[in-house]
Design a protein around this motif. Structure first.
Motif, PDB file in Angstrom:
ATOM      1  N   GLU A  72      -6.232 -42.931  93.663  1.00 55.37           N
ATOM      2  CA  GLU A  72      -7.368 -43.409  94.468  1.00 55.37           C
ATOM      3  C   GLU A  72      -7.134 -44.828  94.939  1.00 55.37           C
ATOM      4  OE1 GLU A  72     -11.392 -43.059  93.051  1.00 55.37           O
ATOM      5  OE2 GLU A  72     -10.888 -41.153  92.069  1.00 55.37           O
ATOM      6  N   PRO A  73      -7.477 -45.101  96.212  1.00 54.73           N
ATOM      7  CA  PRO A  73      -7.419 -46.493  96.677  1.00 54.73           C
ATOM      8  C   PRO A  73      -8.331 -47.344  95.789  1.00 54.73           C
ATOM      9  CG  PRO A  73      -7.798 -44.981  98.513  1.00 54.73           C
ATOM     10  CD  PRO A  73      -7.913 -44.180  97.267  1.00 54.73           C
ATOM     11  N   GLY A  74      -7.870 -48.536  95.472  1.00 51.21           N
ATOM     12  CA  GLY A  74      -8.680 -49.416  94.632  1.00 51.21           C
ATOM     13  C   GLY A  74      -8.291 -49.357  93.166  1.00 51.21           C
ATOM     14  N   HIS A  75      -7.579 -48.305  92.764  1.00 48.39           N
ATOM     15  CA  HIS A  75      -7.113 -48.272  91.377  1.00 48.39           C
ATOM     16  C   HIS A  75      -6.149 -49.428  91.115  1.00 48.39           C
ATOM     17  CE1 HIS A  75      -7.921 -43.787  90.137  1.00 48.39           C
ATOM     18  NE2 HIS A  75      -9.001 -44.549  90.076  1.00 48.39           N
ATOM     19  N   ALA A  76      -6.263 -49.985  89.941  1.00 46.19           N
ATOM     20  CA  ALA A  76      -5.345 -51.059  89.552  1.00 46.19           C
ATOM     21  C   ALA A  76      -3.980 -50.472  89.215  1.00 46.19           C
ATOM     22  CB  ALA A  76      -5.899 -51.795  88.343  1.00 46.19           C
ATOM     23  N   ILE A  77      -2.940 -51.237  89.496  1.00 50.36           N
ATOM     24  CA  ILE A  77      -1.579 -50.843  89.123  1.00 50.36           C
ATOM     25  C   ILE A  77      -1.068 -51.865  88.117  1.00 50.36           C
ATOM     26  CG2 ILE A  77       0.787 -50.506  89.938  1.00 50.36           C
ATOM     27  CD1 ILE A  77      -0.400 -49.837  92.709  1.00 50.36           C
ATOM     28  N   ALA A  78      -0.529 -51.357  87.010  1.00 51.82           N
ATOM     29  CA  ALA A  78      -0.043 -52.279  85.971  1.00 51.82           C
ATOM     30  C   ALA A  78       1.284 -51.785  85.417  1.00 51.82           C
ATOM     31  CB  ALA A  78      -1.081 -52.394  84.858  1.00 51.82           C
ATOM     32  N   LEU A  79       1.979 -52.717  84.793  1.00 47.90           N
ATOM     33  CA  LEU A  79       3.265 -52.412  84.173  1.00 47.90           C
ATOM     34  C   LEU A  79       3.097 -52.459  82.658  1.00 47.90           C
ATOM     35  CD1 LEU A  79       6.451 -52.221  84.215  1.00 47.90           C
ATOM     36  CD2 LEU A  79       6.431 -54.712  84.236  1.00 47.90           C
ATOM     37  N   VAL A  80       3.486 -51.380  82.003  1.00 47.67           N
ATOM     38  CA  VAL A  80       3.457 -51.354  80.548  1.00 47.67           C
ATOM     39  C   VAL A  80       4.864 -51.655  80.039  1.00 47.67           C
ATOM     40  CG1 VAL A  80       2.926 -49.968  78.510  1.00 47.67           C
ATOM     41  CG2 VAL A  80       1.657 -49.582  80.635  1.00 47.67           C
ATOM     42  N   GLY A  81       5.001 -52.667  79.214  1.00 40.60           N
ATOM     43  CA  GLY A  81       6.304 -53.071  78.693  1.00 40.60           C
ATOM     44  C   GLY A  81       6.518 -52.560  77.303  1.00 40.60           C
ATOM     45  N   PRO A  82       7.507 -53.073  76.599  1.00 41.21           N
ATOM     46  CA  PRO A  82       8.444 -54.127  77.003  1.00 41.21           C
ATOM     47  C   PRO A  82       9.377 -53.677  78.129  1.00 41.21           C
ATOM     48  CG  PRO A  82       8.908 -53.377  74.738  1.00 41.21           C
ATOM     49  CD  PRO A  82       7.775 -52.580  75.230  1.00 41.21           C
ATOM     50  N   PHE A  83       9.643 -54.620  79.020  1.00 36.49           N
ATOM     51  CA  PHE A  83      10.409 -54.319  80.226  1.00 36.49           C
ATOM     52  C   PHE A  83      11.412 -55.429  80.438  1.00 36.49           C
ATOM     53  CE2 PHE A  83      10.521 -54.402  85.047  1.00 36.49           C
ATOM     54  CZ  PHE A  83      11.239 -53.235  85.192  1.00 36.49           C
ATOM     55  N   ALA A  84      12.684 -55.139  80.336  1.00 37.11           N
ATOM     56  CA  ALA A  84      13.710 -56.167  80.514  1.00 37.11           C
ATOM     57  C   ALA A  84      14.829 -55.607  81.382  1.00 37.11           C
ATOM     58  CB  ALA A  84      14.252 -56.611  79.157  1.00 37.11           C
ATOM     59  N   PRO A  85      14.553 -55.479  82.675  1.00 35.08           N
ATOM     60  CA  PRO A  85      15.542 -54.838  83.546  1.00 35.08           C
ATOM     61  C   PRO A  85      16.739 -55.737  83.818  1.00 35.08           C
ATOM     62  CG  PRO A  85      13.727 -55.691  84.850  1.00 35.08           C
ATOM     63  CD  PRO A  85      13.373 -55.954  83.415  1.00 35.08           C
ATOM     64  N   ALA A  86      17.884 -55.105  84.057  1.00 36.49           N
ATOM     65  CA  ALA A  86      19.091 -55.844  84.418  1.00 36.49           C
ATOM     66  C   ALA A  86      19.867 -55.008  85.422  1.00 36.49           C
ATOM     67  CB  ALA A  86      19.937 -56.104  83.175  1.00 36.49           C
ATOM     68  N   LEU A  87      20.688 -55.667  86.196  1.00 37.11           N
ATOM     69  CA  LEU A  87      21.432 -54.932  87.226  1.00 37.11           C
ATOM     70  C   LEU A  87      22.624 -54.176  86.659  1.00 37.11           C
ATOM     71  CD1 LEU A  87      21.264 -57.417  90.244  1.00 37.11           C
ATOM     72  CD2 LEU A  87      20.058 -55.243  89.965  1.00 37.11           C
ATOM     73  N   ALA A  88      23.145 -54.614  85.511  1.00 36.40           N
ATOM     74  CA  ALA A  88      24.335 -53.974  84.944  1.00 36.40           C
ATOM     75  C   ALA A  88      24.092 -52.480  84.749  1.00 36.40           C
ATOM     76  CB  ALA A  88      24.682 -54.619  83.607  1.00 36.40           C
ATOM     77  N   GLY A  89      24.990 -51.666  85.299  1.00 35.93           N
ATOM     78  CA  GLY A  89      24.899 -50.221  85.101  1.00 35.93           C
ATOM     79  C   GLY A  89      23.854 -49.543  85.952  1.00 35.93           C
ATOM     80  N   SER A  90      23.234 -50.302  86.868  1.00 33.10           N
ATOM     81  CA  SER A  90      22.139 -49.731  87.671  1.00 33.10           C
ATOM     82  C   SER A  90      22.691 -48.946  88.855  1.00 33.10           C
ATOM     83  CB  SER A  90      21.232 -50.845  88.179  1.00 33.10           C
ATOM     84  OG  SER A  90      21.949 -51.639  89.115  1.00 33.10           O
ATOM     85  N   GLU A  91      21.811 -48.177  89.478  1.00 35.06           N
ATOM     86  CA  GLU A  91      22.183 -47.454  90.696  1.00 35.06           C
ATOM     87  C   GLU A  91      22.588 -48.442  91.797  1.00 35.06           C
ATOM     88  OE1 GLU A  91      22.548 -44.257  91.093  1.00 35.06           O
ATOM     89  OE2 GLU A  91      22.707 -44.134  93.272  1.00 35.06           O
ATOM     90  N   LEU A  92      21.916 -49.576  91.848  1.00 38.74           N
ATOM     91  CA  LEU A  92      22.258 -50.556  92.886  1.00 38.74           C
ATOM     92  C   LEU A  92      23.687 -51.061  92.702  1.00 38.74           C
ATOM     93  CD1 LEU A  92      21.626 -52.310  95.296  1.00 38.74           C
ATOM     94  CD2 LEU A  92      20.475 -53.936  93.769  1.00 38.74           C
ATOM     95  N   GLU A  93      24.047 -51.362  91.468  1.00 40.15           N
ATOM     96  CA  GLU A  93      25.409 -51.820  91.211  1.00 40.15           C
ATOM     97  C   GLU A  93      26.409 -50.725  91.560  1.00 40.15           C
ATOM     98  OE1 GLU A  93      25.308 -55.158  91.178  1.00 40.15           O
ATOM     99  OE2 GLU A  93      26.768 -55.144  89.534  1.00 40.15           O
ATOM    100  N   ARG A  94      26.035 -49.479  91.322  1.00 43.81           N
ATOM    101  CA  ARG A  94      26.910 -48.369  91.689  1.00 43.81           C
ATOM    102  C   ARG A  94      27.135 -48.356  93.205  1.00 43.81           C
ATOM    103  NH1 ARG A  94      27.369 -43.106  93.416  1.00 43.81           N
ATOM    104  NH2 ARG A  94      25.248 -42.977  94.203  1.00 43.81           N
ATOM    105  N   LEU A  95      26.028 -48.514  93.957  1.00 42.34           N
ATOM    106  CA  LEU A  95      26.171 -48.503  95.419  1.00 42.34           C
ATOM    107  C   LEU A  95      27.003 -49.687  95.895  1.00 42.34           C
ATOM    108  CD1 LEU A  95      22.594 -47.426  96.608  1.00 42.34           C
ATOM    109  CD2 LEU A  95      24.650 -46.024  96.386  1.00 42.34           C
ATOM    110  N   ARG A  96      26.991 -50.744  95.099  1.00 48.91           N
ATOM    111  CA  ARG A  96      27.796 -51.912  95.469  1.00 48.91           C
ATOM    112  C   ARG A  96      29.196 -51.842  94.873  1.00 48.91           C
ATOM    113  NH1 ARG A  96      23.000 -56.406  94.864  1.00 48.91           N
ATOM    114  NH2 ARG A  96      22.152 -56.134  96.959  1.00 48.91           N
ATOM    115  N   GLY A  97      29.512 -50.693  94.291  1.00 49.91           N
ATOM    116  CA  GLY A  97      30.886 -50.459  93.863  1.00 49.91           C
ATOM    117  C   GLY A  97      31.264 -51.106  92.548  1.00 49.91           C
TER     118      GLY A  97
END
Lengths: 743, 221
Positions: A578-603
């Motif tokens: 529904e429009p107006g619903h709050a969006i939140a992030l539930v952690g713990p969240f410690a993202p890193a680029l190592a091993g990510s799909e983005l790093e894969r696309l960057r070779g």
């Protein structure tokens, strides 16, 4: 006696023959010791399969003992055809995941189809009605014609078989990576439901009881599949291996399934076992071994598809759609009656004896005579010789994306990458709704949700399957932990408590020290994660030797998890509601680029992943599950491939509602814009709903308010920087990602 | 009021159909090998793969003992609902006009689609409003409805086209977006969408319930 046997069976069983069947000289010596003589051709054929990696787990069995198998809900653990857990109301859920990798690499349609058929038989062999299938698939990248052929063939084969037998295919995952170019992975998981008292084990019992073979005719298909295909390296598309791939007949399976369940329902069977790898050899010896009895069977009584089959061929044929059961003589008439009703062929081919030996007869003459323990228990178990790789095992993937690029372009590139893009092409080829249990269809929630109300149960099952081989390749221990955590987090997103886990360990040649090291580290990671989450392993499968001249596949432990939730109406999907619903992030969240799909696309491949705080992750999973189960949370989606930005895009697309989020505070803790948007790692779930419904999550753990649902665009702001994409741009990238590879 | 749901050895959706029928009336299974329709008031031929369908879909099922009885029942005006494979079987049996061909994309397709009730004056749609839109899933490989142009004109003129895919929703390139047709007498309906999979909000939609509700409101034979 040896002379008589040798006369009965012209082919010999010397050391050279043993080697040609995949046994080592030492293994041949051991067989000679165990028999007290040289085996004949029939016996050697049986031994070569029973002692193959596929049947004996000789390189992995010691390692698998490290996995925790005990839990409050476990009804049947590893060792049976499928594991089973109690889901309350007198119901049990039986489930298992199994590989059919090598056959699928040779002939993807039939390989995948019979993979489904095999795992389905494993589940109804324990007396459970199969209600759901999931698949974990790996192929090379889609710019390779061979990968497109394998991918489309395997998907069509899975659909063909599952759809035809009326079992819903409710979920799965697919990755495309160069490391699977020569060795695709096709892992199928089946989940079945049974009243607790109908669960049956495979142990043969009762001297004089009849051994009845049910189902299809026995032919020359699949001869040596377990040893030729499953236990050795495969050369690319080797056509000479094609006769080792079986052909599926789902109609026969459907009849066999209904017939077997009716036989069990009426209490007519003492035990039941499917015929899988190594055919009659394996099922008869497994049944005899578990019951500590002997079995005499006469190959001349086995109904054949073609004339002139040799005794050894009948013993090792992997013709599909067959089951073996033990029946008390006075019930035989009833059994044959039920089989006639279902038009399922049923033939008495032998009986249970007290000899402790598997005796193979041909028109009454003994052509093979082996102690059951020698076949099942005495295969040498090998210690691995693990050693970390001294050089890089995997080359960098091809570079597809420059380092410089706007965040919007990067997001669109990620969404269009087949690893992240919509898998609609695949899941629309599967009947996901037969059975009237499917509350959450593929692509709409993090876990499949199947309600049990129509089965005399309450609440629903949640099922998920996960495993990112590339991350395991970067770090086998942490990568394996992440697979278990992601599965558990997927279950938590629909509010389910995990009850049990099954796994399929897809690895290269374990005789190579660095592959052994990957295997050992991954098993240790699985064990640690299972202990932290208190989820028992109730069964699984190992597929080794997945390698070619270009090297091993990424080490790929695939984890399937089954959980239970009380109220399916409360299970959130991934879409914003529904429009107006709050969006939140539930952690713990410690993202890193190592091993990510983005790093894969960057070779780039990473060497090592950030360590995971297992206890904190386990606590967060429990808190999320409890919050979801109390209701009010409108959507929940775990952050996985492609990071937070891709996860949010999926929430927007599935809900058809835009989102505006502010990530500056998060970026300050993560350190870096790209890592915040596209980084990966254990932990992190996006939730939406009314603020007051999400509030309790901030009391039990880390909760970060990000923004709100609304509008027609995906807007991510980070202080002065912002990224804004229209719904149609985002949808085009996500939906066209895979189809465009085919045009 | 009692429904009979035919069960071939390769039927897949017979329990789903049975559950859907039981929401509105009694229902029991009818075994393919028997000619006895057990006194039911309406027959449902469910989805699945009757006898494996390795030959043309429904080509063997039309010769089954139960289909002999269904043929006689239909000829006497008894209501028959064929869903998906049931539709295919009824076309093969000559109880419905036209034929079902392999989807334009040559693949199995499982998807929620929207259909329009074109004719609300049939025993199967009597509780629907004319033009009402229903959200119901399809799942099939062989669902592309085909009939010669002149026959299609005739079907439309005589009100035999009961359900039509909404614009953009035709999943298989069916002629004139036809999703469901009746025989000339109007007592036999075949449709590719699965109303039995749309009777519970939890599993996606309740729109399919209209079909069973309509049949259940018929006075028993």
């Amino acid at each position: 006696m040896t002379d008589k046997l040798m006369r009965a069976e012209r082919t010999s069983g010397n050391e050279e023959d043993a080697r040609s069947l995949g046994l080592t000289a030492q293994e041949h010596h051991r067989i000679v010791d165990l028999l007290g003589r040289e085996p004949n051709g029939v016996e050697l054929a049986v031994f070569s399969l029973m002692w193959s990696e596929h049947c004996s787990y000789k390189h992995s069995r010691k390692l698998l003992r490290r996995l925790p198998t005990e839990g409050a809900h476990v009804v049947m653990g590893p060792g049976e055809n499928a594991g089973a857990v109690d889901v309350g109301d007198g119901l049990c859920v039986a489930f298992k995941v199994e590989s059919h990798n090598h056959p699928s690499a040779v002939e993807p349609f039939q390989g995948a189809a019979t993979g489904v058929g095999g795992i389905v038989r494993d589940v109804f062999a324990v007396g459970a009605r199969p209600i759901a299938l999931l698949d974990s698939l790996r192929f090379g990248e889609l710019d390779s014609p061979r990968s497109r052929y394998l991918f489309s063939g395997a998907v069509a084969g899975i659909g063909h078989y599952g759809n035809s037998i009326g079992v819903a295919t409710v979920g799965g995952e697919i990755y495309f990576e160069p490391a699977y170019e020569s060795n695709c992975l096709v892992n199928a998981m089946c989940v079945g439901l049974a009243p607790r008292e109908r669960l049956i084990r495979s142990a043969a019992a009762g001297e004089g009881n009849q051994l009845v073979l049910l189902g299809a005719l026995t032919g020359r298909d699949g001869i040596g599949g377990a040893s030729v295909l499953a236990s050795a390296q495969l050369d690319v598309g080797d056509p000479s291996k094609r006769p080792s791939v079986q052909i599926g007949d789902p109609f026969e399976e459907k009849k066999l399934l209904e017939c077997s369940l009716e036989l069990l329902e009426r209490g007519l069977l003492r035990s039941l076992q499917d015929l899988g790898a190594a055919g009659l050899s394996s099922s008869a010896s497994e049944m005899a071994s578990k019951g500590a009895v002997g079995i005499d069977l006469d190959v001349a009584r086995v109904p054949l598809r073609e004339q002139g089959m040799e005794a050894f061929e009948i013993m090792v044929s992997e013709s599909q759609e067959r089951m073996l059961c033990v029946v008390e003589p006075e019930r035989l008439g009833h059994v044959l009656g039920v089989c006639a009703h279902w038009e399922v062929r049923a033939t008495t081919i032998g009986e249970v004896t007290g000899s402790g030996r598997l005796r193979v007869l041909e028109r009454g003459h003994v052509v093979g005579d082996m102690p059951v323990t020698a076949l099942v228990d005495d295969c040498p178990l090998y210690d691995l010789a693990p050693a970390p790789p001294t050089a890089r095992v995997y080359p960098d993937p091809p570079r597809r994306l420059p380092d410089a690029g706007s965040a919007a372009d990067t997001l669109l590139a990620l969404l269009a990458s087949p690893n992240i893009a919509s898998k609609r092409f695949a899941y629309e080829q599967y009947d996901s709704i037969v059975g009237s249990r499917t509350v959450r269809r593929p692509g709409t929630a993090d876990a499949a949700v199947l309600m049990l109300a129509g089965d005399g149960g309450s609440g629903a099952l949640a099922i998920a399957i996960d495993g990112n081989g590339r991350r395991v390749a970067c770090d086998p221990y942490t990568g394996a932990i992440e697979a278990v955590l992601e599965c558990a987090r997927n279950l938590a997103c629909v509010g389910a408590e995990p009850l049990g886990l099954t796994n399929c360990l897809n690895f290269g040649n374990p005789e190579k020290p660095h592959v052994a090291w990957q295997l050992e580290r991954a098993v240790d990671g699985l064990a640690a994660a299972c202990r932290a989450l208190m989820v028992p392993v109730v069964g699984g499968n190992v597929s080794l030797y997945n390698e070619s001249d270009e090297g091993p596949i990424y080490p790929t432990p695939v984890v399937g998890m089954v959980g239970r939730l009380a109220d399916p109406a409360l299970a959130p999907g991934i879409g914003l509601r529904e429009p107006g619903h709050a969006i939140a992030l539930v952690g713990p969240f410690a993202p890193a680029l190592a091993g990510s799909e983005l790093e894969r696309l960057r070779g780039r491949m990473a060497d090592g992943l950030a360590e995971v705080d297992l206890e904190a992750q386990a606590r967060a999973i429990v808190a999320l599950r409890e919050a979801v189960a109390t209701g009010g949370i409108a959507s929940a989606h775990d952050i996985s491939d492609g990071g937070l930005a891709c996860a949010l895009a999926e929430c927007v697309l599935d809900g058809g509602i835009g989102a505006r989020v502010e990530l500056e505070a998060l970026a300050a803790t993560v350190g870096g814009e790209e890592a915040t948007l596209f980084g990966e790692g254990a932990g992190g779930v996006l939730v939406s709903g009314p603020i007051e419904a999400l509030q309790p999550l901030s009391e039990t753990g880390e909760l970060l308010w990000l923004g709100e649902a609304g509008g027609e665009a995906l807007e991510l702001r980070m202080g002065a920087d912002s990224l804004s994409l229209s719904m149609s741009q985002v949808r085009a990238a996500y939906e066209r990602g895979i189809p465009d590879r085919f045009s | 009021m009692k429904f009979g749901v035919v069960r071939f050895p390769g039927s897949c959706d017979e329990h789903d159909a049975l559950l859907a029928c039981r929401r509105f009336a009694d229902a029991e299974l009818l075994w393919h090998g028997e000619r006895d329709l057990k006194g039911v008031d309406a027959v449902v031929i469910p989805g699945g793969f009757s006898y494996g369908d390795y030959l043309r879909v429904g080509a063997i099922a039309r010769f089954s003992p139960v289909m002999e009885a269904v043929g006689e029942w239909a000829a006497a005006g008894g209501p028959v609902l064929g869903i998906c494979n049931g539709f295919q079987v009824l076309c093969e049996a000559g109880l419905l006009p036209g034929a079902l061909l392999v989807n334009a994309e040559l693949r199995f397709l499982c998807r929620q689609v929207e259909v329009e009730v074109v004719n609300a004056e049939t025993p199967f749609t009597s509780t629907c409003d004319p033009g009402e839109r229903l959200s119901v899933p399809v799942k099939h490989t062989t669902g592309r409805y085909f009939a010669p142009e002149l026959e299609l004109d005739e079907l439309e003129r005589s009100g035999q086209v009961v359900l039509r895919y909404l614009p953009g929703q035709n999943p298989n390139d069916s002629r004139r977006d036809i999703a469901g047709v009746t025989n000339r007498a109007g007592n036999v309906l075949g449709l590719m969408p699965h109303p039995e999979h749309a009777v519970d909000a939890l599993t996606g939609s309740t729109d399919g319930a209209r079909i069973f509700e309509s049949l259940a409101s018929l006075s028993p034979a």
